[in-house]
Design an enzyme around this catalytic site. Sequence first.
Site, PDB file in Angstrom:
ATOM      1  N   HIS A   1       5.888 -32.789 -25.421  1.00  0.00           N
ATOM      2  CA  HIS A   1       5.596 -33.625 -24.247  1.00  0.00           C
ATOM      3  C   HIS A   1       4.270 -33.247 -23.584  1.00  0.00           C
ATOM      4  CE1 HIS A   1       9.466 -35.535 -24.594  1.00  0.00           C
ATOM      5  NE2 HIS A   1      10.027 -34.340 -24.712  1.00  0.00           N
TER       6      HIS A   1
ATOM      7  N   LYS B   1       4.182 -10.984 -19.289  1.00  0.00           N
ATOM      8  CA  LYS B   1       3.812  -9.618 -19.699  1.00  0.00           C
ATOM      9  C   LYS B   1       2.432  -9.620 -20.347  1.00  0.00           C
ATOM     10  CE  LYS B   1       5.973  -7.605 -17.893  1.00  0.00           C
ATOM     11  NZ  LYS B   1       7.007  -8.071 -17.077  1.00  0.00           N
TER      12      LYS B   1
ATOM     13  N   TRP C   1      -3.743  -1.882  -1.427  1.00  0.00           N
ATOM     14  CA  TRP C   1      -3.805  -3.157  -2.128  1.00  0.00           C
ATOM     15  C   TRP C   1      -4.309  -4.160  -1.090  1.00  0.00           C
ATOM     16  CZ3 TRP C   1      -0.812  -7.915  -2.050  1.00  0.00           C
ATOM     17  CH2 TRP C   1      -1.123  -8.764  -3.128  1.00  0.00           C
TER      18      TRP C   1
ATOM     19  N   ARG D   1       1.396   1.642  -6.068  1.00  0.00           N
ATOM     20  CA  ARG D   1       1.650   0.661  -5.011  1.00  0.00           C
ATOM     21  C   ARG D   1       0.404  -0.155  -4.660  1.00  0.00           C
ATOM     22  NH1 ARG D   1       6.453   2.148  -1.913  1.00  0.00           N
ATOM     23  NH2 ARG D   1       5.619   0.968  -0.165  1.00  0.00           N
TER      24      ARG D   1
ATOM     25  N   GLU E   1      -0.400 -10.368 -17.734  1.00  0.00           N
ATOM     26  CA  GLU E   1      -0.688  -9.404 -16.670  1.00  0.00           C
ATOM     27  C   GLU E   1      -1.294  -8.089 -17.176  1.00  0.00           C
ATOM     28  OE1 GLU E   1       3.956  -8.085 -15.856  1.00  0.00           O
ATOM     29  OE2 GLU E   1       2.594  -8.173 -14.173  1.00  0.00           O
TER      30      GLU E   1
ATOM     31  N   CYS F   1       0.860  -1.181   0.000  1.00  0.00           N
ATOM     32  CA  CYS F   1       0.000   0.000   0.000  1.00  0.00           C
ATOM     33  C   CYS F   1       0.894   1.228   0.000  1.00  0.00           C
ATOM     34  CB  CYS F   1      -0.866   0.028   1.261  1.00  0.00           C
ATOM     35  SG  CYS F   1      -1.856  -1.468   1.448  1.00  0.00           S
TER      36      CYS F   1
ATOM     37  N   LYS G   1       2.511  -2.920  -7.497  1.00  0.00           N
ATOM     38  CA  LYS G   1       3.877  -2.878  -8.006  1.00  0.00           C
ATOM     39  C   LYS G   1       4.802  -3.809  -7.238  1.00  0.00           C
ATOM     40  CE  LYS G   1       7.240  -1.546 -10.552  1.00  0.00           C
ATOM     41  NZ  LYS G   1       7.308  -2.219 -11.849  1.00  0.00           N
TER      42      LYS G   1
ATOM     43  N   GLU H   1       8.930 -14.789 -19.507  1.00  0.00           N
ATOM     44  CA  GLU H   1       8.701 -13.378 -19.195  1.00  0.00           C
ATOM     45  C   GLU H   1       7.740 -12.750 -20.214  1.00  0.00           C
ATOM     46  OE1 GLU H   1       8.946 -11.318 -16.965  1.00  0.00           O
ATOM     47  OE2 GLU H   1       9.092  -9.330 -17.855  1.00  0.00           O
TER      48      GLU H   1
ATOM     49  N   ASN I   1       0.888   0.478   6.170  1.00  0.00           N
ATOM     50  CA  ASN I   1       1.368  -0.397   5.102  1.00  0.00           C
ATOM     51  C   ASN I   1       2.132  -1.527   5.779  1.00  0.00           C
ATOM     52  OD1 ASN I   1       2.351  -1.507   2.672  1.00  0.00           O
ATOM     53  ND2 ASN I   1       4.195  -0.248   2.789  1.00  0.00           N
ATOM     54  N   GLY I   2       1.794  -2.759   5.469  1.00  0.00           N
ATOM     55  CA  GLY I   2       2.461  -3.912   6.089  1.00  0.00           C
ATOM     56  C   GLY I   2       1.412  -4.897   6.571  1.00  0.00           C
TER      57      GLY I   2
HETATM   58  O1  M6R Z   1      10.099  -5.905  -6.731  1.00  0.00           O
HETATM   59  P1  M6R Z   1      10.339  -7.340  -7.155  1.00  0.00           P
HETATM   60  O2  M6R Z   1      11.234  -7.454  -8.315  1.00  0.00           O
HETATM   61  O3  M6R Z   1      10.787  -8.190  -6.019  1.00  0.00           O
HETATM   62  O4  M6R Z   1       8.901  -7.866  -7.597  1.00  0.00           O
HETATM   63  C1  M6R Z   1       8.721  -9.219  -7.914  1.00  0.00           C
HETATM   64  C2  M6R Z   1       7.469  -9.428  -8.729  1.00  0.00           C
HETATM   65  O5  M6R Z   1       6.335  -9.086  -7.990  1.00  0.00           O
HETATM   66  C3  M6R Z   1       7.493  -8.595 -10.018  1.00  0.00           C
HETATM   67  O6  M6R Z   1       8.639  -8.901 -10.761  1.00  0.00           O
HETATM   68  C4  M6R Z   1       6.264  -8.851 -10.886  1.00  0.00           C
HETATM   69  O7  M6R Z   1       6.234 -10.172 -11.308  1.00  0.00           O
HETATM   70  C5  M6R Z   1       6.315  -7.904 -12.069  1.00  0.00           C
HETATM   71  N1  M6R Z   1       5.756  -6.624 -11.728  1.00  0.00           N
HETATM   72  C6  M6R Z   1       5.658  -8.420 -13.266  1.00  0.00           C
HETATM   73  O8  M6R Z   1       5.783  -7.557 -14.358  1.00  0.00           O
END
Ligand code: M6R
Length: 608
Positions: free
Chosen positions: A501, A482, A74, A27, A485, A2, A603, A478, A98-99
């Site tokens: 397989h 992308k 969040w 965030r 998400e 958050c 994020k 990756e 936050n936490g």
């Molecule tokens: O801040 P971090 O790199 O530790 O975050 C890890 C993942 O949450 C982050 O890489 C997430 O998968 C990406 N935002 C995806 O694009």
Amino acid sequence: MCGIVGINGAPDVCFDLLAGLKRLEYRGYDSAGVATLFNKEFHRQRAEGKLINLERIVKEHPLPGIIGIGHTRWATHGGPTTSNAHPHQGQYVALVHNGIIENHRELRAGFDQTLFQSETDSEVVVHLLDAYIKKGYDHAAAIQATLPQLKGSYALAVLFKNAPDTLVGICRGSPLVIGHGKEGRLFLASDIFAFADYCESVTYLEEGDWTELKNGTVTIYSHGSTHPVTRPSLPISADIASQATKGLYRHFMLKEIMEQPEVLQNTLEKYAHSEAWLTKMPTNPWKKASGLSIVACGTSFYAGCVAKYWFEEIARLPVAVDIASEYRYRHPALPADSCALFISQSGETADTLAAARFTKQKKIYCASLVNVAESSLAREVDQVFQTYAGFEIGVASTKTFTTQLIVLAALTAEVALLRGEISAEERATLQKDLLMLPRLVEETLKIQGSLQRLAPQFERVKAALYLGRGALYPVALEGALKLKEISYIHAEGYAAGELKHGPIALIDDKIPVVVLAPHDVLFEKILSNVQEVLARKGQVILFTDNDGARALNTLAEGMQVCILPKVCSFLAPIVYTVPMQLLAYHVAAFKGTDIDQPRNLAKSVTVE
Ligand code: M6R
């Protein structure tokens, strides 16, 4: 994760709070709220959904006062409803958090349940503080009595009716920074970004600190004590403030993709220019290490997967790559002479941080690779490598991934030299290749127009496959991440040789199959896999270079071919990542999804 913000000393504080929250919205964006303290009363507005909903309400009903707190959430404990939105307030106390308060259930059980207005873990802190104030404690004594009871992580901004001029900040396990503004204005926030353009300097609170911001003065105490401690104030560079805007771009994500040549160059300057080549790297334990554990989440995990190919092939260092949330619980065997590397853009991802703490306890040498230099993961390890990607606001990681890769590539070369696996001349060649990357990425970005034209093909697509071999396999993973998400299309990455397989059963004439195929030693192998797809009418979109395109011959007729610059196979993962980002971006832009703030995401994820 958050975002929290607190301000003391601003006329119309509620609008400044909203401006701070706007900067922190990346965030978390499930709900938002603000509260001020004026005439010994709390004034509060909260709204479900994105910040814009709260902005509308506050515009119509501004809150009075010059001191206030705000939150963008969040959701973790309790759904994204207005009643669960922060600030939470009691009779004497209002706060944002936050936490995670891990023992909130146990603490909650000690109270009259009718007091609670939300399902959050945070609200219990309000009632703990409130109870002490009712008993006649002043705010400092109430804090001292409350903090030892809290388990978990917290950054809190708190208003007390019995200290109406004081904004209190408390942090343990979650970051909190103080901004020193003009005319005595003081700010608290989860990160510097919230106030970078209003403040000249910043103070980073340390683990266990709490602070009082009052009448233009900041006092910091450590671990619940009331003895002031000193923390340095650092100037805020103009560059940070300029990163807060999208400039000419529609989305932060596109801006961040396009910034890659520059940030790769910035990162290279720290690591791969002749005199600076990892100069601060201690020779131990990398030189003698029996193995390396790489631990991370999401995109950072995929960076680790690419690095495994590099470290093993070039430095002959055995590598295990783990998803952070799995690592601790599988009881990994960690030889005493091995080392560990934790990769995280934010440096605050709870799973990765917990994995690092677990490893430290085992007395293993720990390094981290982070983008945020002041993050917890940077502070808690033996050695830190930083990416110089600047702020990344788009929730989907882009420039931070490629800068992670470039540091990992430079590190591989250095470790290989240290271990006697390559000669100084061979390292110099790798260095020369690395230095060409910003230009190669710049050239690759020119493919944007053709990917934008491809995007409409994905309009009705339900699923897509991404295939790669060798170090391009994690890039396929990756690329698939992308796409899913930000466009919400289901996508999976596979090692191309694995297709037969099982996943080949998914192929029909509707499924796009994105293939990463530079013309390297594995080209012929991946071509066989592509033929298996074509034979089943799969819609192949193949990324290759000019040599690859020539080698396709008539096969090219059955597919769409996108030509990328020629790159040595060591660095192909970095170049081939760029079109994956652009493809996902343009598919999502075509579909009209919320690219910078995709649904359900934040994020960085500071809960386990
Ligand atoms: O801040 P971090 O790199 O530790 O975050 C890890 C993942 O949450 C982050 O890489 C997430 O998968 C990406 N935002 C995806 O694009």
